[in-house]
Design a protein around this motif. Structure first.
Motif, PDB file in Angstrom:
ATOM      1  N   VAL A 164    -104.186  22.540   9.242  1.00 46.30           N
ATOM      2  CA  VAL A 164    -102.876  23.091   8.878  1.00 46.30           C
ATOM      3  C   VAL A 164    -101.929  22.984  10.069  1.00 46.30           C
ATOM      4  O   VAL A 164    -102.227  23.467  11.162  1.00 46.30           O
ATOM      5  CB  VAL A 164    -102.996  24.552   8.414  1.00 46.30           C
ATOM      6  CG1 VAL A 164    -101.630  25.096   8.003  1.00 46.30           C
ATOM      7  CG2 VAL A 164    -103.971  24.667   7.243  1.00 46.30           C
ATOM      8  N   ILE A 165    -100.795  22.351   9.841  1.00 49.76           N
ATOM      9  CA  ILE A 165     -99.763  22.165  10.859  1.00 49.76           C
ATOM     10  C   ILE A 165     -98.667  23.195  10.621  1.00 49.76           C
ATOM     11  O   ILE A 165     -98.066  23.235   9.540  1.00 49.76           O
ATOM     12  CB  ILE A 165     -99.167  20.742  10.782  1.00 49.76           C
ATOM     13  CG1 ILE A 165    -100.273  19.689  10.889  1.00 49.76           C
ATOM     14  CG2 ILE A 165     -98.108  20.532  11.862  1.00 49.76           C
ATOM     15  CD1 ILE A 165     -99.817  18.288  10.496  1.00 49.76           C
ATOM     16  N   VAL A 166     -98.412  24.038  11.614  1.00 46.72           N
ATOM     17  CA  VAL A 166     -97.429  25.114  11.462  1.00 46.72           C
ATOM     18  C   VAL A 166     -96.383  24.978  12.564  1.00 46.72           C
ATOM     19  O   VAL A 166     -96.607  25.368  13.709  1.00 46.72           O
ATOM     20  CB  VAL A 166     -98.091  26.509  11.543  1.00 46.72           C
ATOM     21  CG1 VAL A 166     -97.064  27.596  11.187  1.00 46.72           C
ATOM     22  CG2 VAL A 166     -99.294  26.598  10.618  1.00 46.72           C
ATOM     23  N   ALA A 167     -95.231  24.431  12.240  1.00 40.11           N
ATOM     24  CA  ALA A 167     -94.169  24.225  13.221  1.00 40.11           C
ATOM     25  C   ALA A 167     -93.242  25.432  13.296  1.00 40.11           C
ATOM     26  O   ALA A 167     -93.126  26.207  12.343  1.00 40.11           O
ATOM     27  CB  ALA A 167     -93.352  22.983  12.862  1.00 40.11           C
ATOM     28  N   ASP A 168     -92.577  25.582  14.422  1.00 42.92           N
ATOM     29  CA  ASP A 168     -91.470  26.532  14.534  1.00 42.92           C
ATOM     30  C   ASP A 168     -90.260  25.870  13.878  1.00 42.92           C
ATOM     31  O   ASP A 168     -89.444  25.214  14.539  1.00 42.92           O
ATOM     32  CB  ASP A 168     -91.157  26.843  16.000  1.00 42.92           C
ATOM     33  CG  ASP A 168     -92.264  27.596  16.703  1.00 42.92           C
ATOM     34  OD1 ASP A 168     -93.188  28.064  16.019  1.00 42.92           O
ATOM     35  OD2 ASP A 168     -92.211  27.696  17.942  1.00 42.92           O
ATOM     36  N   ILE A 169     -90.145  26.013  12.563  1.00 43.25           N
ATOM     37  CA  ILE A 169     -89.149  25.229  11.836  1.00 43.25           C
ATOM     38  C   ILE A 169     -87.714  25.573  12.218  1.00 43.25           C
ATOM     39  O   ILE A 169     -86.809  24.753  12.044  1.00 43.25           O
ATOM     40  CB  ILE A 169     -89.331  25.339  10.308  1.00 43.25           C
ATOM     41  CG1 ILE A 169     -89.295  26.793   9.840  1.00 43.25           C
ATOM     42  CG2 ILE A 169     -90.616  24.672   9.880  1.00 43.25           C
ATOM     43  CD1 ILE A 169     -89.337  26.945   8.323  1.00 43.25           C
ATOM     44  N   GLU A 170     -87.477  26.781  12.743  1.00 39.13           N
ATOM     45  CA  GLU A 170     -86.125  27.161  13.161  1.00 39.13           C
ATOM     46  C   GLU A 170     -85.779  26.642  14.557  1.00 39.13           C
ATOM     47  O   GLU A 170     -84.674  26.871  15.041  1.00 39.13           O
ATOM     48  CB  GLU A 170     -85.974  28.681  13.138  1.00 39.13           C
ATOM     49  CG  GLU A 170     -86.073  29.290  11.755  1.00 39.13           C
ATOM     50  CD  GLU A 170     -85.863  30.793  11.779  1.00 39.13           C
ATOM     51  OE1 GLU A 170     -85.577  31.335  12.869  1.00 39.13           O
ATOM     52  OE2 GLU A 170     -85.971  31.425  10.726  1.00 39.13           O
ATOM     53  N   GLY A 171     -86.720  25.974  15.208  1.00 37.60           N
ATOM     54  CA  GLY A 171     -86.472  25.472  16.554  1.00 37.60           C
ATOM     55  C   GLY A 171     -86.567  26.572  17.589  1.00 37.60           C
ATOM     56  O   GLY A 171     -86.871  27.732  17.298  1.00 37.60           O
ATOM     57  N   GLN A 172     -86.298  26.224  18.836  1.00 38.93           N
ATOM     58  CA  GLN A 172     -86.469  27.158  19.946  1.00 38.93           C
ATOM     59  C   GLN A 172     -85.236  28.021  20.205  1.00 38.93           C
ATOM     60  O   GLN A 172     -85.186  28.785  21.181  1.00 38.93           O
ATOM     61  CB  GLN A 172     -86.878  26.392  21.195  1.00 38.93           C
ATOM     62  CG  GLN A 172     -88.222  25.690  21.050  1.00 38.93           C
ATOM     63  CD  GLN A 172     -89.319  26.622  20.543  1.00 38.93           C
ATOM     64  OE1 GLN A 172     -89.634  27.620  21.190  1.00 38.93           O
ATOM     65  NE2 GLN A 172     -89.911  26.322  19.385  1.00 38.93           N
ATOM     66  N   LYS A 173     -84.229  27.922  19.320  1.00 40.91           N
ATOM     67  CA  LYS A 173     -83.091  28.832  19.378  1.00 40.91           C
ATOM     68  C   LYS A 173     -83.042  29.743  18.152  1.00 40.91           C
ATOM     69  O   LYS A 173     -82.134  30.551  18.028  1.00 40.91           O
ATOM     70  CB  LYS A 173     -81.777  28.045  19.480  1.00 40.91           C
ATOM     71  CG  LYS A 173     -81.606  27.294  20.792  1.00 40.91           C
ATOM     72  CD  LYS A 173     -80.251  26.600  20.857  1.00 40.91           C
ATOM     73  CE  LYS A 173     -80.063  25.880  22.185  1.00 40.91           C
ATOM     74  NZ  LYS A 173     -78.742  25.172  22.246  1.00 40.91           N
ATOM     75  N   ALA A 174     -84.013  29.588  17.272  1.00 38.48           N
ATOM     76  CA  ALA A 174     -84.085  30.392  16.042  1.00 38.48           C
ATOM     77  C   ALA A 174     -82.810  30.257  15.220  1.00 38.48           C
ATOM     78  O   ALA A 174     -82.110  31.233  14.947  1.00 38.48           O
ATOM     79  CB  ALA A 174     -84.377  31.856  16.353  1.00 38.48           C
ATOM     80  N   ASN A 175     -82.506  29.038  14.810  1.00 35.94           N
ATOM     81  CA  ASN A 175     -81.308  28.754  14.020  1.00 35.94           C
ATOM     82  C   ASN A 175     -81.593  28.984  12.538  1.00 35.94           C
ATOM     83  O   ASN A 175     -81.769  28.049  11.754  1.00 35.94           O
ATOM     84  CB  ASN A 175     -80.832  27.326  14.275  1.00 35.94           C
ATOM     85  CG  ASN A 175     -80.322  27.140  15.688  1.00 35.94           C
ATOM     86  OD1 ASN A 175     -79.916  28.093  16.349  1.00 35.94           O
ATOM     87  ND2 ASN A 175     -80.357  25.913  16.180  1.00 35.94           N
ATOM     88  N   PHE A 176     -81.617  30.246  12.184  1.00 35.85           N
ATOM     89  CA  PHE A 176     -81.963  30.659  10.823  1.00 35.85           C
ATOM     90  C   PHE A 176     -81.066  30.008   9.772  1.00 35.85           C
ATOM     91  O   PHE A 176     -79.849  29.973   9.915  1.00 35.85           O
ATOM     92  CB  PHE A 176     -81.845  32.186  10.727  1.00 35.85           C
ATOM     93  CG  PHE A 176     -82.004  32.741   9.347  1.00 35.85           C
ATOM     94  CD1 PHE A 176     -83.241  32.741   8.720  1.00 35.85           C
ATOM     95  CD2 PHE A 176     -80.919  33.261   8.656  1.00 35.85           C
ATOM     96  CE1 PHE A 176     -83.394  33.256   7.443  1.00 35.85           C
ATOM     97  CE2 PHE A 176     -81.056  33.777   7.380  1.00 35.85           C
ATOM     98  CZ  PHE A 176     -82.301  33.776   6.767  1.00 35.85           C
ATOM     99  N   ALA A 177     -81.691  29.488   8.720  1.00 36.85           N
ATOM    100  CA  ALA A 177     -81.053  28.932   7.518  1.00 36.85           C
ATOM    101  C   ALA A 177     -80.448  27.554   7.717  1.00 36.85           C
ATOM    102  O   ALA A 177     -79.872  27.000   6.780  1.00 36.85           O
ATOM    103  CB  ALA A 177     -79.983  29.875   6.964  1.00 36.85           C
ATOM    104  N   ALA A 178     -80.568  26.951   8.902  1.00 37.84           N
ATOM    105  CA  ALA A 178     -79.992  25.628   9.165  1.00 37.84           C
ATOM    106  C   ALA A 178     -80.944  24.552   8.653  1.00 37.84           C
ATOM    107  O   ALA A 178     -81.746  23.976   9.401  1.00 37.84           O
ATOM    108  CB  ALA A 178     -79.722  25.458  10.658  1.00 37.84           C
ATOM    109  N   GLY A 179     -80.849  24.250   7.356  1.00 32.73           N
ATOM    110  CA  GLY A 179     -81.812  23.408   6.671  1.00 32.73           C
ATOM    111  C   GLY A 179     -82.122  22.058   7.289  1.00 32.73           C
ATOM    112  O   GLY A 179     -83.300  21.717   7.452  1.00 32.73           O
ATOM    113  N   PRO A 180     -81.119  21.233   7.645  1.00 34.17           N
ATOM    114  CA  PRO A 180     -81.441  19.926   8.224  1.00 34.17           C
ATOM    115  C   PRO A 180     -82.295  20.028   9.480  1.00 34.17           C
ATOM    116  O   PRO A 180     -83.193  19.206   9.692  1.00 34.17           O
ATOM    117  CB  PRO A 180     -80.054  19.341   8.523  1.00 34.17           C
ATOM    118  CG  PRO A 180     -79.158  19.983   7.512  1.00 34.17           C
ATOM    119  CD  PRO A 180     -79.680  21.380   7.373  1.00 34.17           C
ATOM    120  N   GLU A 181     -82.038  21.028  10.297  1.00 33.13           N
ATOM    121  CA  GLU A 181     -82.842  21.229  11.504  1.00 33.13           C
ATOM    122  C   GLU A 181     -84.274  21.619  11.144  1.00 33.13           C
ATOM    123  O   GLU A 181     -85.233  21.166  11.781  1.00 33.13           O
ATOM    124  CB  GLU A 181     -82.191  22.304  12.367  1.00 33.13           C
ATOM    125  CG  GLU A 181     -82.750  22.406  13.761  1.00 33.13           C
ATOM    126  CD  GLU A 181     -81.865  23.242  14.677  1.00 33.13           C
ATOM    127  OE1 GLU A 181     -82.372  23.680  15.713  1.00 33.13           O
ATOM    128  OE2 GLU A 181     -80.668  23.445  14.344  1.00 33.13           O
TER     129      GLU A 181
END
Length: 447
Positions: A164-181
């Motif tokens: 299972v691969i679990v990425a920090d999908i919001e990135g390292q700035k926690a850009n909540f709801a920014a779908g393309p990122e």
């Protein structure tokens, strides 16, 4: 299937009897009971989540710059699960090179290099410290409670032999709801995981995408971006399962405005997309809006849900900006994160959506919106699924849970979605459910 029964026993029974994030926390406790073996560990070193090299722009997307092996943690407690964490190069929503972190969790029976699931987390926080990678490394935060809940959702995948691969999908700035990122972070995490010699995976590994709510944002955007951004990954995707999906954000903000439980998420989204696209909304905010935005800068969703009952867009904005369409930078940025404007995925899709949002305090009778699950809009999700069908992807399965709201909707989605994804891995043809999808809303960027 066995995996289906695991999900039903570990999640469904608990979620139907409880409400809110507590349901998923309870599910996690049930799934990992008896596995805790150590006292709470210290937080992961901050340096792992950053990269100071000057060569970032020249690195390939998905290229690993740091790696480490550790034990997976839940609530700071060590689990008998081996993990590899990777810091890798990706891009943000403005196509600028950045680094992100992903965790690769190995199944107890050993890695099967032929298959893996990219699980997108619904950690939904404006604080990078609440990310899955930090929780897996041992960091304990209030917002990271969601990651503990999700351990119970990941456990059946590991038990079934999936890495299972679990990425920090919001990135390292926690850009909540920014779908393309979310999408590029997900796709490059797959590249990193299947290239690292530490994971046991290979560049030929077949991948399934899986996510609910915030995780569905990452799942669907990854599927939409993959054909052009990561064709090498797209060729290996067997399918994508997403539930509780955000489609047209500006309409979602209108839907939750004034609601009892979800209204505060509007301010979280404003902060997240402002970060992602470097937009300054301060001149549009009322004094109350500035206060709310200031206090939410590092807020996790469990400190927002139900904490701002009845809050509206009008309260957040100056009187002349009471109509969201008058805030031009906002309209432009939310247009960029409207899935209805993105490319159509080429892989099979399973989409689940609840539609009894009144149970979570959101009315379902607003014009042009209709019913939703409390935060996501069923008509928008149906419209997106029908658009995929109309554009040539007929391998679409859509399930609507008319008696459930967002949180218990996860319980209905998870077993069916996992069973559907298992079928894709073993080569069963994806069903064509296009003819059964009822009409939805328009997908234009309007409230």
């Amino acid at each position: 299937m066995t995996e289906n029964r695991i999900f039903t026993r570990g999640v469904t029974g608990l979620c139907y009897r409880r409400s809110g994030r507590a349901a998923l926390l309870a599910a996690s406790t049930a799934m990992v009971a008896g596995l805790v073996t150590a006292a709470p560990a210290g937080a992961a070193p901050d340096s792992f989540f950053t990269y100071s090299g000057s060569d970032l722009a020249s690195l390939k997307p998905g290229q690993v710059v740091k790696s480490r092996e550790l034990t997976m943690h839940v609530q700071g407690n060590a689990m008998p699960i081996s993990a590899v964490q990777l810091t890798y190069r990706t891009v943000d929503a403005q196509n600028r090179p950045v680094v992100n972190v992903t965790s690769v969790l190995k199944p107890p029976g050993g890695v099967d290099p032929s298959r893996a699931i990219a699980y997108q987390s619904f950690y939904d926080s404006l604080n990078p410290e609440d990310s899955p990678s930090r929780a897996i490394a041992g960091t304990v935060t209030e917002g990271g409670q969601v990651n503990s809940a999700e351990a119970g959702l990941i456990a059946p995948m590991l038990t079934a032999g999936y890495t299972v691969i679990v990425a920090d999908i919001e990135g390292q700035k926690a850009n909540f709801a920014a779908g393309p990122e979310y999408g590029t972070n997900t796709l490059d995490s797959i590249r990193a995981a299947t290239r690292s010699p530490l994971t046991g995976l290979k560049p030929s590994t077949k991948i399934g995408l899986f996510g609910y709510s915030g995780g569905a944002i990452g799942t669907n955007w990854a599927a939409a971006l993959a054909p052009n951004y990561a064709p090498d990954v797209n060729r290996r995707l067997v399918g994508a399962a997403s539930g509780g999906l955000l489609v047209n954000p500006i309409r979602n903000l209108t839907y939750i405005s004034g609601s009892k439980t979800w209204s505060g998420v509007a301010a979280m989204a404003i902060i997240g997309i402002a970060r992602s696209y470097d937009v300054n909304f301060s001149k549009y905010l009322s004094e109350y809006g500035k206060k709310i935005v200031a206090e939410m800068q590092t807020a996790p969703i469990n400190n927002v849900m139900g904490h701002y009952p009845g809050m509206t867009w009008k309260q957040l904005m100056k009187p002349q900006y009471a109509d969201p369409m008058t805030v031009t930078p906002f309209v432009e940025t939310v247009g960029k994160i409207n899935l209805g404007k993105a490319a159509t995925p080429t892989v099979p899709l399973f989409i689940g959506q609840a539609a009894a949002g009144e149970l979570e305090g959101t009315v379902g009778n607003k014009p042009r919106i209709g019913k939703g699950d409390g935060v996501m809009i069923a008509g928008d999700v149906r419209a997106l699924a029908r658009q995929y069908c109309a554009r040539g992807n007929r391998a679409i399965s859509y399930q609507q849970y008319d008696q459930l709201s967002h949180t218990p909707g996860a319980a209905a989605f998870l077993p069916g979605a996992f069973s559907w994804l298992n079928d894709r891995f073993i080569g069963k043809p994806a069903p064509n459910g296009c003819g059964a999808i009822a009409p939805g809303n328009t997908l234009d960027t309007t409230p």
